[in-house]
Design an enzyme around this catalytic site. Structure first.
Site, short mmCIF file in Angstrom:
data_model
loop_
_atom_site.label_atom_id
_atom_site.label_comp_id
_atom_site.label_asym_id
_atom_site.label_seq_id
_atom_site.Cartn_x
_atom_site.Cartn_y
_atom_site.Cartn_z
N ASP A 103 -5.70 3.30 -1.43
CA ASP A 103 -5.50 2.79 -0.08
C ASP A 103 -6.71 3.24 0.76
O ASP A 103 -7.21 4.34 0.59
CB ASP A 103 -4.20 3.37 0.48
CG ASP A 103 -3.82 2.79 1.83
OD1 ASP A 103 -4.65 2.09 2.43
OD2 ASP A 103 -2.70 3.06 2.29
N SER A 104 -7.14 2.39 1.67
CA SER A 104 -8.38 2.65 2.40
C SER A 104 -8.26 3.66 3.52
O SER A 104 -9.26 4.11 4.08
CB SER A 104 -8.91 1.35 2.99
OG SER A 104 -8.04 0.88 4.01
N GLY A 105 -7.03 4.02 3.90
CA GLY A 105 -6.81 4.85 5.07
C GLY A 105 -6.36 4.04 6.27
O GLY A 105 -6.02 4.59 7.31
N GLY A 106 -6.33 2.71 6.12
CA GLY A 106 -5.95 1.84 7.22
C GLY A 106 -4.53 2.05 7.70
O GLY A 106 -4.25 1.95 8.90
N ASP A 157 -8.83 -1.56 7.05
CA ASP A 157 -8.21 -2.48 8.00
C ASP A 157 -7.37 -1.71 8.99
O ASP A 157 -7.17 -0.49 8.86
CB ASP A 157 -7.34 -3.50 7.27
CG ASP A 157 -6.09 -2.86 6.65
OD1 ASP A 157 -6.16 -1.68 6.25
OD2 ASP A 157 -5.07 -3.55 6.56
N GLN A 200 -3.63 -9.70 7.37
CA GLN A 200 -2.86 -9.16 8.48
C GLN A 200 -2.44 -10.31 9.40
O GLN A 200 -2.67 -11.47 9.10
CB GLN A 200 -3.68 -8.11 9.24
CG GLN A 200 -3.94 -6.83 8.47
CD GLN A 200 -2.70 -5.97 8.27
OE1 GLN A 200 -1.61 -6.26 8.80
NE2 GLN A 200 -2.83 -4.89 7.50
N GLY A 227 0.79 -5.00 6.54
CA GLY A 227 1.53 -5.08 7.79
C GLY A 227 3.00 -5.41 7.64
O GLY A 227 3.66 -5.82 8.60
N ASP A 277 3.50 -1.13 -4.48
CA ASP A 277 3.52 0.34 -4.46
C ASP A 277 4.52 0.77 -3.41
O ASP A 277 4.77 0.05 -2.45
CB ASP A 277 2.14 0.90 -4.11
CG ASP A 277 1.89 0.86 -2.60
OD1 ASP A 277 2.11 1.89 -1.92
OD2 ASP A 277 1.50 -0.20 -2.09
N CYS A 315 19.26 3.74 -19.64
CA CYS A 315 17.95 4.29 -19.31
C CYS A 315 17.50 5.27 -20.39
O CYS A 315 18.30 6.03 -20.93
CB CYS A 315 18.00 4.98 -17.95
SG CYS A 315 16.41 5.67 -17.43
N CYS A 317 14.99 7.61 -19.91
CA CYS A 317 14.30 8.78 -19.36
C CYS A 317 15.02 10.08 -19.74
O CYS A 317 16.20 10.06 -20.09
CB CYS A 317 14.19 8.66 -17.84
SG CYS A 317 15.69 9.11 -16.94
N CYS A 320 18.46 10.87 -18.19
CA CYS A 320 19.60 10.13 -18.70
C CYS A 320 19.92 10.45 -20.16
O CYS A 320 21.08 10.46 -20.56
CB CYS A 320 19.35 8.63 -18.54
SG CYS A 320 19.26 8.07 -16.82
N HIS A 346 13.57 9.67 -13.42
CA HIS A 346 14.51 8.57 -13.63
C HIS A 346 14.17 7.37 -12.75
O HIS A 346 14.15 6.23 -13.22
CB HIS A 346 15.94 9.01 -13.35
CG HIS A 346 16.87 7.83 -13.24
ND1 HIS A 346 17.33 7.14 -14.35
CD2 HIS A 346 17.36 7.17 -12.15
CE1 HIS A 346 18.07 6.12 -13.95
NE2 HIS A 346 18.11 6.12 -12.62
#
Length: 378
Positions: A103-106, A157, A200, A227, A277, A315, A317, A320, A346
């Site tokens: 992520d750019s920090g925007g 951005d 945006q 956004g 994400d 599951c 994992c 579980c 999990h």
């Protein structure tokens, strides 16, 4: 900061994207990067400060994740991009050999509004850690992400807040579009690396259209929808996707930033989104919430104190396979670190299983409608 001369863009291969199947607007694909293939639709676990909280890198990989996300703002403050570069880059620093998107920090430009001042060239802000003064601009953000050796770099951005009047959203969008061009000019293309633009414009169709058109004219390796997931609600988010996604090139990856809950992801995949994400699976896990195939449960509830069943029988994992709901209830209620680790593991496994189910449904050409209907329960 990196001071090398940027090479010409012509005849330089960046990342590549191949669509492998479609079903309605949904599609499966592969993003080829220097450090491997990302199967889409893909969910990127969030490793904000160079770690996916509570997880070893090999544990994250074991869930099925092809790529993780890091954050420019947090890493520039601590431990510092130059330090990470001297130590071999972010991949080596955190022992993650696969692709990383940063992520750019925007987003922090918006979320830390009390600590920053925006001008036409960038942002001056105070560190949330010690109050020290810092500067972020398109050029600086690109330099930091280059030092981190990000496989996928995001343009710098301004994430438009919600709600925002049309004029405010328009000014924010125009600023982001100007910064997008400056980000492209500062980015150093090289084989296997890519730069994504960010659409945006708030909840306004005309602004989203202008933003998308401007970004396409600049030309990026992928396009994110930014956004959203900032308070507008799922119904409004889906409306924005309905008119924004068709504006984006079909032959480039589409990334919905910061989303989300399972129902959000399923609905967005059905609308043509490829990448996601969100901190929800890791944050929820640390707080005792588990996503299972029947919905979501709060393991803190007293009814689980004597429950010998696994969190989710389907599951694979460790939480579980090897432990009961009763034991997880005990760990979380006792604030034991192992509770956070197992619950996080999990949830990340659940999210990667969900993405695999979505890919298989799209490839099979059926079942996506059932997943969308199922999403209403999640």
């Amino acid at each position: 900061m990196d001071t090398r001369v940027k090479p010409e863009y012509d005849n330089i291969m960046t990342i590549s994207f191949k669509i492998t199947s479609t079903h309605g607007l949904a599609r499966t694909g592969e993003i080829l990067t220097k450090r491997g293939i990302i199967k889409t639709p893909a969910f990127m676990p969030v490793g904000t400060a160079g770690t996916v909280k509570g997880m070893l890198p090999e544990s994250v990989k074991a869930t099925g994740a092809d790529i993780i996300l890091g954050n420019t703002y947090h890493l520039m403050l601590r431990p510092g991009a130059e330090r990470i570069a001297k130590l071999g880059g972010l991949h080596k620093f955190m022992n993650w050999p696969g692709p990383i998107l940063t992520d750019s920090g925007g987003f922090q430009v918006m979320s830390l509004s009390a600590l920053r001042k925006i001008d036409k060239d960038g942002v001056t802000f105070q560190s949330h850690i010690d109050g020290s003064k810092h500067r972020l601009s398109p050029k600086i953000s690109m330099e930091i992400q280059h030092l981190l050796d990000s496989d996928i770099t995001m343009i710098f951005d301004e994430c438009t807040p919600y709600p925002a009047m049309h004029q405010v959203a328009a000014e924010s969008m125009a600023l982001s579009l100007d910064w997008a061009l400056k980000s492209k000019e500062a980015f150093v293309p090289r084989p296997g690396y890519g730069l994504f633009g960010i659409v945006q414009g708030g909840i306004y169709p005309d602004l989203r259209e202008k933003s998308a058109a401007g970004l396409i004219d600049i030309d990026f390796d992928g396009y994110a929808v930014g956004g959203l997931a900032v308070g507008e609600g799922q119904e409004e988010m889906f409306k924005v996707l309905d008119y924004t996604v068709p504006l984006l090139p079909e032959n480039k990856p589409r990334y919905l930033m910061g989303v989300g809950k399972p129902a959000d992801i399923i609905g967005a995949v059905a609308r043509g989104i490829d990448m996601f994400d969100c901190v929800i699976p890791t944050r929820s896990g640390r707080n005792g919430q588990a996503y299972v195939r029947s919905g979501a449960i709060n393991i803190r509830n007293a009814k689980y104190a004597d429950d010998a069943a696994p969190l989710d029988e389907k599951c694979r994992c460790p939480a579980c396979k090897d432990y009961s709901r009763a034991y997880l209830h005990h760990l979380v209620k006792s604030n034991e670190i192992l509770g956070s680790v197992l619950m996080t593991w999990h949830n990340l496994q659940y999210y990667q299983d969900l993405m695999e189910d979505l890919r298989e449904s799209i490839i099979a050409g059926n079942g996506l409608a059932d997943l969308v209907k199922k999403a209403e329960k999640l």
